[in-house]
Design a protein around this motif. Sequence first.
Motif, PDB file in Angstrom:
ATOM      1  N   ARG A 196       0.828  -1.203   0.000  1.00 30.93           N
ATOM      2  CA  ARG A 196       0.000   0.000   0.000  1.00 30.93           C
ATOM      3  C   ARG A 196       0.865   1.256   0.000  1.00 30.93           C
ATOM      4  O   ARG A 196       0.597   2.211  -0.740  1.00 30.93           O
ATOM      5  N   GLU A 197       1.916   1.269   0.847  1.00 31.90           N
ATOM      6  CA  GLU A 197       2.779   2.441   0.934  1.00 31.90           C
ATOM      7  C   GLU A 197       3.503   2.683  -0.387  1.00 31.90           C
ATOM      8  O   GLU A 197       3.615   3.836  -0.849  1.00 31.90           O
ATOM      9  N   GLU A 198       3.979   1.618  -1.027  1.00 28.77           N
ATOM     10  CA  GLU A 198       4.673   1.764  -2.312  1.00 28.77           C
ATOM     11  C   GLU A 198       3.717   2.271  -3.379  1.00 28.77           C
ATOM     12  O   GLU A 198       4.073   3.137  -4.198  1.00 28.77           O
ATOM     13  N   TYR A 199       2.498   1.770  -3.365  1.00 32.67           N
ATOM     14  CA  TYR A 199       1.498   2.208  -4.338  1.00 32.67           C
ATOM     15  C   TYR A 199       1.182   3.686  -4.167  1.00 32.67           C
ATOM     16  O   TYR A 199       1.139   4.450  -5.145  1.00 32.67           O
ATOM     17  N   GLU A 200       0.969   4.123  -2.941  1.00 37.14           N
ATOM     18  CA  GLU A 200       0.602   5.522  -2.687  1.00 37.14           C
ATOM     19  C   GLU A 200       1.734   6.464  -3.064  1.00 37.14           C
ATOM     20  O   GLU A 200       1.489   7.544  -3.623  1.00 37.14           O
ATOM     21  N   ARG A 201       2.978   6.068  -2.783  1.00 34.88           N
ATOM     22  CA  ARG A 201       4.119   6.906  -3.181  1.00 34.88           C
ATOM     23  C   ARG A 201       4.221   6.982  -4.705  1.00 34.88           C
ATOM     24  O   ARG A 201       4.522   8.039  -5.266  1.00 34.88           O
ATOM     25  N   PHE A 202       3.951   5.851  -5.361  1.00 37.39           N
ATOM     26  CA  PHE A 202       4.010   5.827  -6.823  1.00 37.39           C
ATOM     27  C   PHE A 202       2.968   6.750  -7.435  1.00 37.39           C
ATOM     28  O   PHE A 202       3.271   7.548  -8.328  1.00 37.39           O
ATOM     29  N   VAL A 203       1.729   6.677  -6.957  1.00 44.47           N
ATOM     30  CA  VAL A 203       0.654   7.519  -7.487  1.00 44.47           C
ATOM     31  C   VAL A 203       0.972   8.994  -7.255  1.00 44.47           C
ATOM     32  O   VAL A 203       0.764   9.839  -8.137  1.00 44.47           O
ATOM     33  N   GLU A 204       1.488   9.314  -6.083  1.00 43.25           N
ATOM     34  CA  GLU A 204       1.839  10.706  -5.776  1.00 43.25           C
ATOM     35  C   GLU A 204       2.906  11.217  -6.746  1.00 43.25           C
ATOM     36  O   GLU A 204       2.815  12.333  -7.267  1.00 43.25           O
ATOM     37  N   ALA A 205       3.924  10.404  -6.993  1.00 46.02           N
ATOM     38  CA  ALA A 205       4.982  10.802  -7.920  1.00 46.02           C
ATOM     39  C   ALA A 205       4.451  10.937  -9.346  1.00 46.02           C
ATOM     40  O   ALA A 205       4.836  11.846 -10.093  1.00 46.02           O
ATOM     41  N   LEU A 206       3.558  10.033  -9.721  1.00 44.81           N
ATOM     42  CA  LEU A 206       2.969  10.052 -11.057  1.00 44.81           C
ATOM     43  C   LEU A 206       2.183  11.335 -11.297  1.00 44.81           C
ATOM     44  O   LEU A 206       2.302  11.978 -12.350  1.00 44.81           O
ATOM     45  N   LEU A 207       1.417  11.748 -10.316  1.00 50.22           N
ATOM     46  CA  LEU A 207       0.571  12.941 -10.461  1.00 50.22           C
ATOM     47  C   LEU A 207       1.379  14.227 -10.520  1.00 50.22           C
ATOM     48  O   LEU A 207       0.946  15.209 -11.123  1.00 50.22           O
ATOM     49  N   SER A 208       2.545  14.245  -9.923  1.00 53.73           N
ATOM     50  CA  SER A 208       3.351  15.474  -9.891  1.00 53.73           C
ATOM     51  C   SER A 208       4.397  15.527 -11.005  1.00 53.73           C
ATOM     52  O   SER A 208       5.104  16.529 -11.147  1.00 53.73           O
ATOM     53  N   ALA A 209       4.520  14.472 -11.801  1.00 58.72           N
ATOM     54  CA  ALA A 209       5.560  14.405 -12.825  1.00 58.72           C
ATOM     55  C   ALA A 209       5.234  15.322 -14.005  1.00 58.72           C
ATOM     56  O   ALA A 209       4.068  15.591 -14.316  1.00 58.72           O
ATOM     57  N   GLU A 210       6.296  15.786 -14.679  1.00 57.54           N
ATOM     58  CA  GLU A 210       6.137  16.670 -15.840  1.00 57.54           C
ATOM     59  C   GLU A 210       5.706  15.888 -17.070  1.00 57.54           C
ATOM     60  O   GLU A 210       6.200  14.789 -17.321  1.00 57.54           O
ATOM     61  N   LYS A 211       4.813  16.483 -17.841  1.00 60.23           N
ATOM     62  CA  LYS A 211       4.282  15.833 -19.042  1.00 60.23           C
ATOM     63  C   LYS A 211       4.759  16.547 -20.294  1.00 60.23           C
ATOM     64  O   LYS A 211       5.099  17.728 -20.263  1.00 60.23           O
ATOM     65  N   VAL A 212       4.753  15.841 -21.409  1.00 61.94           N
ATOM     66  CA  VAL A 212       5.084  16.426 -22.710  1.00 61.94           C
ATOM     67  C   VAL A 212       3.876  17.222 -23.187  1.00 61.94           C
ATOM     68  O   VAL A 212       2.770  16.673 -23.272  1.00 61.94           O
ATOM     69  N   PRO A 213       4.039  18.513 -23.510  1.00 61.86           N
ATOM     70  CA  PRO A 213       2.891  19.285 -23.999  1.00 61.86           C
ATOM     71  C   PRO A 213       2.452  18.804 -25.377  1.00 61.86           C
ATOM     72  O   PRO A 213       3.273  18.340 -26.180  1.00 61.86           O
ATOM     73  N   LEU A 214       1.180  18.901 -25.652  1.00 62.88           N
ATOM     74  CA  LEU A 214       0.662  18.519 -26.967  1.00 62.88           C
ATOM     75  C   LEU A 214       1.146  19.488 -28.024  1.00 62.88           C
ATOM     76  O   LEU A 214       1.289  20.688 -27.773  1.00 62.88           O
TER      77      LEU A 214
END
Length: 443
Positions: A196-214
């Motif tokens: 659970r802890e690994e999953y929550e850290r992963f989701v948090e990092a995923l949401l804050s990561a930079e994306k390629v603009p369209l």
Amino acid sequence: MSEAVIIIGGGLAGSEAAWQLARRGVRVRLYEMRPRRLTPAHRTGNLAELVCSNSLRSRELTSAVGLLKEEMRRMGSLIMEAALASEVPAGKALAVDRERFARYVTEKLESEPLVEIVREEVTEIPPEGLTIVATGPLTSEALAEDLRRLTGEDYFHFYDAIAPIVYADSINWDRVFRADRYGKGEGAYVNCPLTREEYERFVEALLSAEKVPLKDFEEPRYFEGCLPIEVMAERGPETLRYGPMKPVGLVDPRTGKEPYAVVQLRPENREGTLYNLVGFQTKLKYPEQERVFRMIPGLERAEFARYGSIHRNSFVCAPRVLLPTLQLKKAPRVFLAGQITGVEGYVESTAMGLIAGLNAARIVRGLEPVVPPPETAHGALIRYLMEADPRHFQPMNINWGLFPPLDLPPRRRKKIPKRERYRLMAERALAVLSRWLEEIGET
């Protein structure tokens, strides 16, 4: 004199195909709609205009793309000639001055007596004669519809939804387990279990990561079946656990329990050297993909053969519609070249143009079309196009995982340092290429 071979599209692949035909004494009629009609990505009427990066990536022979470029150079590639004539300093990469590069290609083909350049849009594949379709990732709706007619409605795509691929030897096998859901199948999937802890850290990092603009010509036209992993995460913290990271039906043999969440890896090739992160198509920037996806247990030191992406790209399902000579199965007089075949990248697209041009010229001259050996970079790419699972087919860059392993005992192979292994594979490829070109009379 024989009828001219028609080439539709004057990008990298179409220009290369035209050059390969002309240097073998075959007349070419090259159709390019620019500058009469520009695409949303192009700015000039020059042939072989680069619309994204000005880099053709690594020039080192210990990289797969460096090997591919060297093979092309040895096979008389116009695009490689132009790149070397217009290169700019870029360290270990081969980068070019865009304008000089495109102008060099344009002037070469305009001054070639056997090449006629027609500045018109083509919306239908000619009903007779040899044709090479090299229209690239921005193939028009009208021409795409005609290709659908020849290939089958279900086998043409307008958007990539690409998940990352990692090298098998970079997976931490001590932290993963093989299993299919509910014990069905042969245990083909590799599972990375998360607490659970690994999953929550992963989701948090995923949401804050930079994306390629369209890009300007792209719209976020996502389908529910292939949403970016970060878009799914934005719908709620538990969304991924009910989507691509669901643990249902999977039991970790080390704990005897179902993990809180799991990332599944699917074999990407028969040799098992490449694994796909199932359902992880993404718009994250490449460095962010490394940072975030290495948080997954078992992928702490993952090396990426292909990064994930979602962008506009027209391509066919190559395993279903193409012959290894790059001819359409249902219409062998039609060749495909470039990204439309299912390869990814400037160099890979050009390489497919080279092979299509070579084979079209052979047919005109009464010879059989040929397929490069799989030990070569050209052959490794084509083998991927032919042998990839058609149910999950997505475009691919050249990478070492596509090549046959060295003819050495597995234990000895593993002891050879990676860079040395790649050097040996490159030497093998160039030796095989040389013999092959001599055998088919193309030296």
